[in-house]
Design a protein around this motif. Sequence first.
Motif, PDB file in Angstrom:
ATOM      1  N   ALA A   1       1.179  20.152   6.799  1.00 23.24           N
ATOM      2  CA  ALA A   1       0.380  19.540   7.853  1.00 23.24           C
ATOM      3  C   ALA A   1       0.002  18.091   7.522  1.00 23.24           C
ATOM      4  O   ALA A   1      -0.188  17.272   8.420  1.00 23.24           O
ATOM      5  N   LYS A   2      -0.090  17.773   6.231  1.00 22.82           N
ATOM      6  CA  LYS A   2      -0.500  16.432   5.820  1.00 22.82           C
ATOM      7  C   LYS A   2       0.662  15.613   5.252  1.00 22.82           C
ATOM      8  O   LYS A   2       0.473  14.527   4.735  1.00 22.82           O
ATOM      9  N   ARG A   3       1.857  16.144   5.378  1.00 20.92           N
ATOM     10  CA  ARG A   3       3.014  15.518   4.752  1.00 20.92           C
ATOM     11  C   ARG A   3       3.537  14.358   5.594  1.00 20.92           C
ATOM     12  O   ARG A   3       3.738  14.488   6.799  1.00 20.92           O
ATOM     13  N   THR A   4       3.735  13.210   4.947  1.00 24.04           N
ATOM     14  CA  THR A   4       4.302  12.032   5.607  1.00 24.04           C
ATOM     15  C   THR A   4       5.793  11.918   5.323  1.00 24.04           C
ATOM     16  O   THR A   4       6.568  11.539   6.188  1.00 24.04           O
ATOM     17  N   TYR A   5       6.184  12.246   4.119  1.00 18.13           N
ATOM     18  CA  TYR A   5       7.604  12.163   3.782  1.00 18.13           C
ATOM     19  C   TYR A   5       7.927  13.199   2.716  1.00 18.13           C
ATOM     20  O   TYR A   5       7.096  13.574   1.898  1.00 18.13           O
ATOM     21  N   THR A   6       9.156  13.676   2.739  1.00 13.76           N
ATOM     22  CA  THR A   6       9.678  14.591   1.724  1.00 13.76           C
ATOM     23  C   THR A   6      11.155  14.304   1.553  1.00 13.76           C
ATOM     24  O   THR A   6      11.884  14.177   2.536  1.00 13.76           O
TER      25      THR A   6
ATOM     26  N   GLN B   1       0.849  -1.182   0.000  1.00 15.80           N
ATOM     27  CA  GLN B   1       0.000   0.000   0.000  1.00 15.80           C
ATOM     28  C   GLN B   1       0.890   1.239   0.000  1.00 15.80           C
ATOM     29  O   GLN B   1       1.960   1.245   0.616  1.00 15.80           O
ATOM     30  N   TYR B   2       0.399   2.273  -0.692  1.00 18.23           N
ATOM     31  CA  TYR B   2       1.203   3.488  -0.779  1.00 18.23           C
ATOM     32  C   TYR B   2       1.104   4.285   0.520  1.00 18.23           C
ATOM     33  O   TYR B   2       0.084   4.242   1.212  1.00 18.23           O
ATOM     34  N   LEU B   3       2.164   5.007   0.851  1.00 16.30           N
ATOM     35  CA  LEU B   3       2.186   5.796   2.080  1.00 16.30           C
ATOM     36  C   LEU B   3       1.434   7.110   1.906  1.00 16.30           C
ATOM     37  O   LEU B   3       1.567   7.782   0.890  1.00 16.30           O
ATOM     38  N   ASP B   4       0.669   7.465   2.917  1.00 16.32           N
ATOM     39  CA  ASP B   4       0.011   8.768   2.946  1.00 16.32           C
ATOM     40  C   ASP B   4      -0.018   9.271   4.381  1.00 16.32           C
ATOM     41  O   ASP B   4       0.579   8.661   5.278  1.00 16.32           O
ATOM     42  N   SER B   5      -0.736  10.357   4.623  1.00 17.61           N
ATOM     43  CA  SER B   5      -0.736  10.981   5.946  1.00 17.61           C
ATOM     44  C   SER B   5      -1.424  10.133   7.010  1.00 17.61           C
ATOM     45  O   SER B   5      -1.325  10.427   8.198  1.00 17.61           O
ATOM     46  N   ARG B   6      -2.102   9.065   6.594  1.00 19.58           N
ATOM     47  CA  ARG B   6      -2.812   8.206   7.559  1.00 19.58           C
ATOM     48  C   ARG B   6      -2.000   6.973   7.933  1.00 19.58           C
ATOM     49  O   ARG B   6      -2.548   6.040   8.527  1.00 19.58           O
ATOM     50  N   ILE B   7      -0.723   6.958   7.618  1.00 22.87           N
ATOM     51  CA  ILE B   7       0.101   5.773   7.825  1.00 22.87           C
ATOM     52  C   ILE B   7       0.064   5.282   9.272  1.00 22.87           C
ATOM     53  O   ILE B   7      -0.093   4.088   9.539  1.00 22.87           O
TER      54      ILE B   7
ATOM     55  N   ILE C   1       7.813   0.736   5.474  1.00 20.77           N
ATOM     56  CA  ILE C   1       9.187   1.201   5.266  1.00 20.77           C
ATOM     57  C   ILE C   1       9.113   2.716   5.214  1.00 20.77           C
ATOM     58  O   ILE C   1       8.522   3.289   4.299  1.00 20.77           O
ATOM     59  N   LEU C   2       9.693   3.385   6.207  1.00 23.36           N
ATOM     60  CA  LEU C   2       9.529   4.833   6.343  1.00 23.36           C
ATOM     61  C   LEU C   2      10.692   5.570   5.700  1.00 23.36           C
ATOM     62  O   LEU C   2      11.831   5.475   6.166  1.00 23.36           O
ATOM     63  N   PRO C   3      10.441   6.341   4.633  1.00 23.77           N
ATOM     64  CA  PRO C   3      11.514   7.066   3.940  1.00 23.77           C
ATOM     65  C   PRO C   3      11.660   8.497   4.440  1.00 23.77           C
ATOM     66  O   PRO C   3      11.508   9.462   3.694  1.00 23.77           O
ATOM     67  N   THR C   4      11.943   8.673   5.714  1.00 28.56           N
ATOM     68  CA  THR C   4      12.078  10.011   6.262  1.00 28.56           C
ATOM     69  C   THR C   4      12.984   9.967   7.477  1.00 28.56           C
ATOM     70  O   THR C   4      13.169   8.912   8.092  1.00 28.56           O
ATOM     71  N   THR C   5      13.541  11.124   7.848  1.00 32.43           N
ATOM     72  CA  THR C   5      14.393  11.205   9.031  1.00 32.43           C
ATOM     73  C   THR C   5      13.597  11.575  10.274  1.00 32.43           C
ATOM     74  O   THR C   5      14.157  11.650  11.362  1.00 32.43           O
TER      75      THR C   5
ATOM     76  N   CYS D   1       8.725  20.893  -9.139  1.00 29.48           N
ATOM     77  CA  CYS D   1       7.763  19.799  -9.232  1.00 29.48           C
ATOM     78  C   CYS D   1       7.802  18.982  -7.951  1.00 29.48           C
ATOM     79  O   CYS D   1       8.871  18.755  -7.385  1.00 29.48           O
ATOM     80  N   SER D   2       6.626  18.569  -7.498  1.00 34.81           N
ATOM     81  CA  SER D   2       6.522  17.630  -6.380  1.00 34.81           C
ATOM     82  C   SER D   2       5.814  16.384  -6.876  1.00 34.81           C
ATOM     83  O   SER D   2       4.749  16.464  -7.481  1.00 34.81           O
ATOM     84  N   THR D   3       6.429  15.220  -6.649  1.00 37.92           N
ATOM     85  CA  THR D   3       5.855  13.960  -7.097  1.00 37.92           C
ATOM     86  C   THR D   3       5.955  12.922  -5.982  1.00 37.92           C
ATOM     87  O   THR D   3       6.959  12.897  -5.260  1.00 37.92           O
ATOM     88  N   PRO D   4       4.955  12.056  -5.822  1.00 41.12           N
ATOM     89  CA  PRO D   4       5.062  11.001  -4.808  1.00 41.12           C
ATOM     90  C   PRO D   4       5.812   9.772  -5.314  1.00 41.12           C
ATOM     91  O   PRO D   4       6.011   8.831  -4.569  1.00 41.12           O
ATOM     92  N   TYR D   5       6.229   9.800  -6.587  1.00 39.62           N
ATOM     93  CA  TYR D   5       6.821   8.619  -7.209  1.00 39.62           C
ATOM     94  C   TYR D   5       8.297   8.842  -7.530  1.00 39.62           C
ATOM     95  O   TYR D   5       8.650   9.699  -8.347  1.00 39.62           O
TER      96      TYR D   5
END
Length: 369
Positions: free
Chosen positions: A218-223, A138-144, A157-161, A239-243
């Motif tokens: 506020a809704k960001r899970t990873y950047t 499943q893709y990651l979103d703010s409800r993870i 798998i969390l891609p953030t610090t 550009c911002s892309t989730p992929y």
Amino acid sequence: MTISSYQKTKICSLSFPELEFFLRLYELRSITEVANCMHLTVPAASRTLKKLRTTFDDTLFIRSNPLFLPSAKANELYPQVKDILQKLGQLIDPEEFSPQRLKRTFRLGVVDNAIHTVLTEFIENFYKIAPDCTLEFQYLDSRIFDKLEDNRLDVAILPTTEEVRGKIRQFLLYPNHFVLCVRRWHPLVQYYKEHGSVPASEIAKYRKVIVSNCLDVAKRTYTMDETTFDDEFKQEIACSTPYFTSVPNFLIHSDFTAFLPDDTAFLFKELYGADIEILPFTDSEKFTYHTRLIWHERTDNDMVMQWFRSLFALYAGKSFLLRAISRPYTKMYAKTASNENLFSQPVSGTTHKKTKSPIKTRLTQNKKS
């Protein structure tokens, strides 16, 4: 001999497969035989032994070809480990827990690049060990975190610090480094050739592509961009892309830049043939993070989930091929700007012959030999 409560705590910190590995190695005295019994590769078995040694701060098993002989501490631990495994066997049905007979769907939250990099060897071995189980990505979103709590996700798998909080648990899989990616013949390629490094001031002249689930903070899970590591260094967003897999398409048609995990960048360039360059940059040591497995504490004592998470410890990480690909770049980063072999092609123009990649050249040479 009775072991201390401290040692008991150490034993309880290990997963079911790790305890079973200790027991089997003690009884069989052969790491190859244990690997075969537990459907592990020999390198994976060696990693498990290394973790056991670290946990107990002892060699545990001393190699005496061809056997592994137990140390004094291993002799002390063996009765306790055996007793724990017997008690666990009374709590769960061994037939139900057998990975070979288990039928269950495991739900993982991931970003697209994780399937191609972090989980390559994990996926291969998972289906060998548990052939009747199913993986649902499943893709990651703010409800993870809500999904982990209410059982819509088992792990992610969390891609953030960002630090995890509350009842979320984590396991650090392996460190990753960020690299600067641009199109072939980008002006920064010429700058690197002339100066030997690319400072933040030069990178900031170009707009960037960021990988993020959304631009709403506020809704960001990873950047994934340079602001993850240095709040003072900011580029304008193009550009911002989730992929992750979409990033090369934006780069090759513009002067945009992007910071990507090194394994992902190498995958795009060497395996998928993306027409991009991978550049080192000033203060690159800041751009490091750990790929992490996270889950909710509600599954801490679930034996099946303990087994499932242990597979990540054994198999999740950079694949052999990606490690082989990255080695030529590691050497390249150590070179200075005076080395004319860094880039054998001109930096401007669009009709030049493509430079051979280090991995393809090496494979060709090996084939000829």
